[in-house]
Design a protein around this motif. Structure first.
Motif, short mmCIF file in Angstrom:
data_model
loop_
_atom_site.label_atom_id
_atom_site.label_comp_id
_atom_site.label_asym_id
_atom_site.label_seq_id
_atom_site.Cartn_x
_atom_site.Cartn_y
_atom_site.Cartn_z
N ILE A 33 5.10 -1.41 -2.01
CA ILE A 33 4.48 -2.17 -3.38
C ILE A 33 3.35 -1.49 -3.38
O ILE A 33 2.23 -1.32 -2.34
CB ILE A 33 4.00 -3.64 -2.95
N GLN A 34 2.98 -0.74 -4.46
CA GLN A 34 1.67 -0.06 -4.88
C GLN A 34 0.95 -0.39 -5.86
O GLN A 34 1.60 -0.82 -6.99
CB GLN A 34 2.04 1.20 -4.78
N ASP A 35 -0.43 -0.68 -5.83
CA ASP A 35 -1.30 -1.23 -7.05
C ASP A 35 -1.61 -0.15 -8.12
O ASP A 35 -2.23 -0.33 -8.99
CB ASP A 35 -2.50 -1.87 -6.61
N ARG A 36 -1.04 1.10 -7.93
CA ARG A 36 -1.12 1.99 -8.92
C ARG A 36 0.01 2.72 -9.51
O ARG A 36 1.10 2.26 -9.05
CB ARG A 36 -2.08 3.40 -8.40
N PRO A 37 0.24 3.42 -10.76
CA PRO A 37 1.45 3.99 -11.15
C PRO A 37 1.97 5.23 -10.35
O PRO A 37 3.11 5.61 -10.53
CB PRO A 37 1.08 4.34 -12.66
N PHE B 275 5.67 -7.51 7.92
CA PHE B 275 4.69 -7.17 6.79
C PHE B 275 3.98 -5.74 7.23
O PHE B 275 3.64 -5.82 8.49
CB PHE B 275 3.98 -7.98 6.16
N ALA B 276 3.89 -4.84 6.52
CA ALA B 276 2.82 -3.72 7.12
C ALA B 276 1.79 -3.54 6.09
O ALA B 276 1.86 -3.47 4.93
CB ALA B 276 3.67 -2.36 7.11
N ASP B 277 0.43 -3.93 6.69
CA ASP B 277 -0.80 -3.75 5.70
C ASP B 277 -1.09 -2.25 5.68
O ASP B 277 -1.61 -1.79 6.86
CB ASP B 277 -1.79 -4.58 6.16
N CYS B 278 -0.87 -1.23 4.81
CA CYS B 278 -1.26 -0.04 4.45
C CYS B 278 -2.15 0.08 3.48
O CYS B 278 -2.21 0.93 2.85
CB CYS B 278 -0.02 0.55 4.35
N THR B 279 -2.96 -1.10 3.17
CA THR B 279 -3.82 -1.02 1.92
C THR B 279 -4.98 -0.22 2.17
O THR B 279 -5.72 -0.05 0.94
CB THR B 279 -4.21 -2.49 1.40
N GLY B 280 -5.35 0.20 3.39
CA GLY B 280 -6.70 0.70 3.50
C GLY B 280 -7.94 -0.10 3.63
O GLY B 280 -8.64 -0.07 4.46
N PHE C 205 7.94 -1.00 -5.95
CA PHE C 205 7.17 -1.61 -7.06
C PHE C 205 5.87 -0.88 -7.24
O PHE C 205 4.99 -1.42 -6.39
CB PHE C 205 7.02 -3.11 -6.51
N LEU C 206 5.86 -0.18 -8.27
CA LEU C 206 4.57 0.32 -8.69
C LEU C 206 3.47 -0.97 -9.66
O LEU C 206 4.19 -1.59 -10.21
CB LEU C 206 4.69 1.73 -9.37
N ASN C 207 2.52 -0.44 -9.66
CA ASN C 207 1.43 -0.94 -10.64
C ASN C 207 1.47 -2.84 -10.20
O ASN C 207 1.13 -3.58 -11.09
CB ASN C 207 1.79 -0.96 -12.12
N GLY D 290 0.80 -1.21 -0.09
CA GLY D 290 0.10 0.07 0.01
C GLY D 290 0.80 1.34 0.00
O GLY D 290 1.66 1.56 0.95
N GLY D 291 0.71 1.99 -1.14
CA GLY D 291 1.62 3.24 -1.42
C GLY D 291 0.84 4.47 -0.99
O GLY D 291 1.31 5.46 -1.52
N GLY D 292 -0.17 4.46 -0.03
CA GLY D 292 -0.65 5.58 0.11
C GLY D 292 0.23 6.60 1.16
O GLY D 292 1.37 6.30 1.40
N ILE D 293 -0.14 7.62 1.89
CA ILE D 293 0.60 8.29 2.78
C ILE D 293 1.04 7.63 3.79
O ILE D 293 2.30 7.61 4.30
CB ILE D 293 -0.40 9.57 3.17
N ALA D 294 0.08 6.66 4.34
CA ALA D 294 0.66 5.82 5.68
C ALA D 294 1.77 4.79 4.97
O ALA D 294 2.59 4.72 5.90
CB ALA D 294 -0.62 5.18 6.02
N GLY D 295 1.33 3.94 3.90
CA GLY D 295 2.60 3.31 3.36
C GLY D 295 3.93 3.71 3.12
O GLY D 295 4.72 3.23 3.65
#
Length: 597
Positions: A216-220, A322-327, A286-288, A194-199
């Protein structure tokens, strides 16, 4: 024979012919998101957990987008049946998401996306003769109103492909040979998903303390709700901390206050965030990459598996922590972590703001939008498939704010993410069509400049830790020994706007709220790790709180500080070879000392 049995038999037959005995030569699966050139189509992964795939969407805001184009290679020439996996996202009785499939310059199978079926399905596109090693395939958008395509299948068999999720997952795995493409990213001390502000803050904080991190972020782009894709401004204070050090990383990522839904994408600082992360030598970005699977070693997470949202290539990440920052609490959910979704009852928590009975109600999702002035009068089509507006009720705005929100307990923010987003789009387009066609003096020389197709979620799963923050903790300002982040936002629990409910009962898209002010209070560290998955941290809106307390903790500057604390705790755990709980039980003074520095 009933229709359901017939479909099951057909699906079983179809899967049987996908055996290792040469299926690759007679079946060619083309994932739309993997097209070499996506043109004006966008990649949408928000419903990956439901349909197990990303897809392409023609998000043109009412103007047809440029073609998506690729070349498809065939091991065998001959006649193939073409199947197109799509849906009609807003049937009335036929929706606006129309598109065509062109093979070597010729349209095949008619018009797709207007079939009146709201579920993802395979549609028969007729036959096509392949007389060369490769052909050009195009997706040609006809409306600009969010037509979508998941995949194309060329098959020499006339059998219908599997329509169910299990069969489709098997088809995708076999024809794309996903297991064979899986790469090993290596081992990391901390894997942040999760690559939001928290992650992002968690990754930076840990990396600067010598921890080897995968982010690791699921968007570009990074930033989550604060990215240019969603455009929500940062809220919560970072300057009222008991520990002034907290918030330094948040400040680095903060690009100022552009407001909500600003039409200027650069105002949200996507490049700034990525540049800061890439500068850190201990972070591998790691984007996308959408993480959809975990591997367990007993109760501990051993690895996570991610799939590239465009190429579909998979990567395996092993880690110590592991850190769950996925929301959405995705990693915790997959790992079997205790979680809660919805509202607790007043009897259960003792909270005065809790309902009498527990329920599934959650805060909704927003898709913001903005218009800009233009030099000449522009038009916008009538939208009979959208929500209906009138002189009596419409939203007279040139730009949205947070209130454009759908969910409110009648839809699940995870399972129904696509449906929620689409309902928001039906509201935006319907209202804008009314404004353009009925208020020309004000809106004639305005044009939609931007509409978010990625939903800005507020609430979904909350992962349970050794402490569950409550309304009383928030309002009474309880200072626990493991107090870390200082939070300042009000208890901000949204509900459907009363007038909106009057005109759209059960289909609300506009929210209200009542801010309950609080004095600055602290969030215990025990809210930032799982109570039953020993090596799992969490930061962001999925931490351990009740629904009521969550109304205050969920804003992004506060979530960013949570990430900073998680990064520090991960460094201590890594140094001493202990668990997140072990940091609390054995090294709490060290953690507090690090926060105080």
């Amino acid at each position: 024979m009933n229709n359901r049995l017939r479909k099951c038999i057909v699906s079983l037959f179809f899967l049987m012919i996908l055996s290792p005995f040469g299926f690759a030569q007679s079946q060619v699966l083309v994932e739309a998101e993997s097209f070499a050139k996506t043109g004006g189509w966008v990649v949408d992964q928000q419903s990956f957990s439901v349909i197990h795939s990303s897809y392409l969407m023609a998000h043109g805001m009412g103007r047809p987008v440029a073609d998506a184009v690729t070349r498809v290679h065939f091991a065998e020439k001959g006649t193939y049946h073409l199947w197109v996996r799509t849906k009609d996202w807003a049937p009335f009785p036929k929706g606006p998401g129309k598109f065509e499939v062109w093979v070597d310059g010729t349209p095949v199978g008619g018009v797709f996306g207007e079939n009146g079926e709201v579920d993802w399905m395979w549609y028969n596109g007729g036959t096509v003769t392949i007389d060369r090693d490769s052909v050009e395939v195009r997706l040609k958008d006809l409306t600009g109103f969010n037509g979508r395509c998941d995949a194309l299948l060329f098959t020499k068999s006339g059998a219908e492909p599997p329509q169910n999720a299990v069969g489709m997952a098997t088809l995708r795995k076999d024809l794309l040979q996903l297991d064979d493409t899986r790469a090993d990213a290596g081992h990391f001390d901390l894997v942040v998903v999760g690559g939001g502000i928290a992650g992002t803050c968690a990754a930076i904080s840990a990396a600067r303390l010598g921890v080897k991190v995968a982010l690791i972020q699921d968007r570009p782009v990074l930033g989550g709700n604060n990215s240019s894709e969603v455009r929500v401004h940062l809220m919560g204070d970072v300057d009222k901390n008991h520990y002034p050090k907290l918030g330094r990383v948040v400040r680095e990522l903060d690009n100022g206050d552009p407001g909500n839904g600003n039409p200027n994408a650069k105002a949200y600082g996507d490049k700034r965030k990525i540049d800061i992360v890439k500068y850190e030598k201990n972070i591998t970005l790691f984007l996308n990459t959408h993480v959809y699977q975990v591997e367990m070693d007993g109760d501990w997470i051993a690895a996570v598996i991610g799939r590239d949202i465009r190429t579909n290539r998979e990567t395996r990440f092993t880690g110590t922590y592991f850190a769950d920052c996925t929301g959405d609490g995705t990693i915790g959910f997959l790992a079997g972590a205790d979680y809660r979704m919805g509202r607790e009852s007043r009897k259960e928590t003792g909270e005065s703001f809790a309902p009498e009975e527990s329920d599934d109600f959650t805060l909704g999702t927003s898709n913001l939008w903005a218009s800009l002035p233009v030099d000449s009068v522009t038009t916008f089509p009538e939208t009979p498939w959208a929500l209906p507006f009138s002189d009596e009720y419409h939203i007279d705005e040139v730009q949205s704010d947070w209130q454009w929100e759908t969910g409110f307990g009648n839809m699940n923010t995870i399972a129904d993410a696509e449906k929620i987003r689409d309902h928001n789009l039906r509201a935006v387009y319907g209202n804008w069509s009314y404004l353009k066609n009925h208020k020309p003096d004000k809106y004639g020389k305005r044009q939609l400049a931007w509409v978010a197709y990625i939903g800005g979620k507020r609430e979904s799963r909350r992962l349970m830790g050794d402490h569950i923050l409550t309304q009383m903790d928030v309002q009474e300002g309880k200072m626990y020994p493991d107090a870390t982040v200082t939070a300042t936002w009000t208890i901000d629990l949204h509900f459907p706007n009363k007038k909106n409910s009057l005109y759209f009962p059960g289909e609300e898209f506009f929210a209200g709220t009542k801010h309950i002010k609080v004095a600055p209070y602290t969030i215990p560290y025990r809210c930032l790790y799982s109570r039953n998955v020993p090596n799992l941290f969490m930061a962001g809106r999925n931490i351990s709180t009740t629904h009521v307390a969550f109304g205050s903790t969920r804003v992004m500057r506060t979530c960013g500080m949570m990430g900073e604390v998680v990064g520090m705790a991960a460094s201590i755990a890594n140094t001493h070879g202990t668990s997140p709980r072990g940091v609390y039980e054995k090294y709490l003074d060290e953690l507090i000392g690090m926060i105080e520095e």
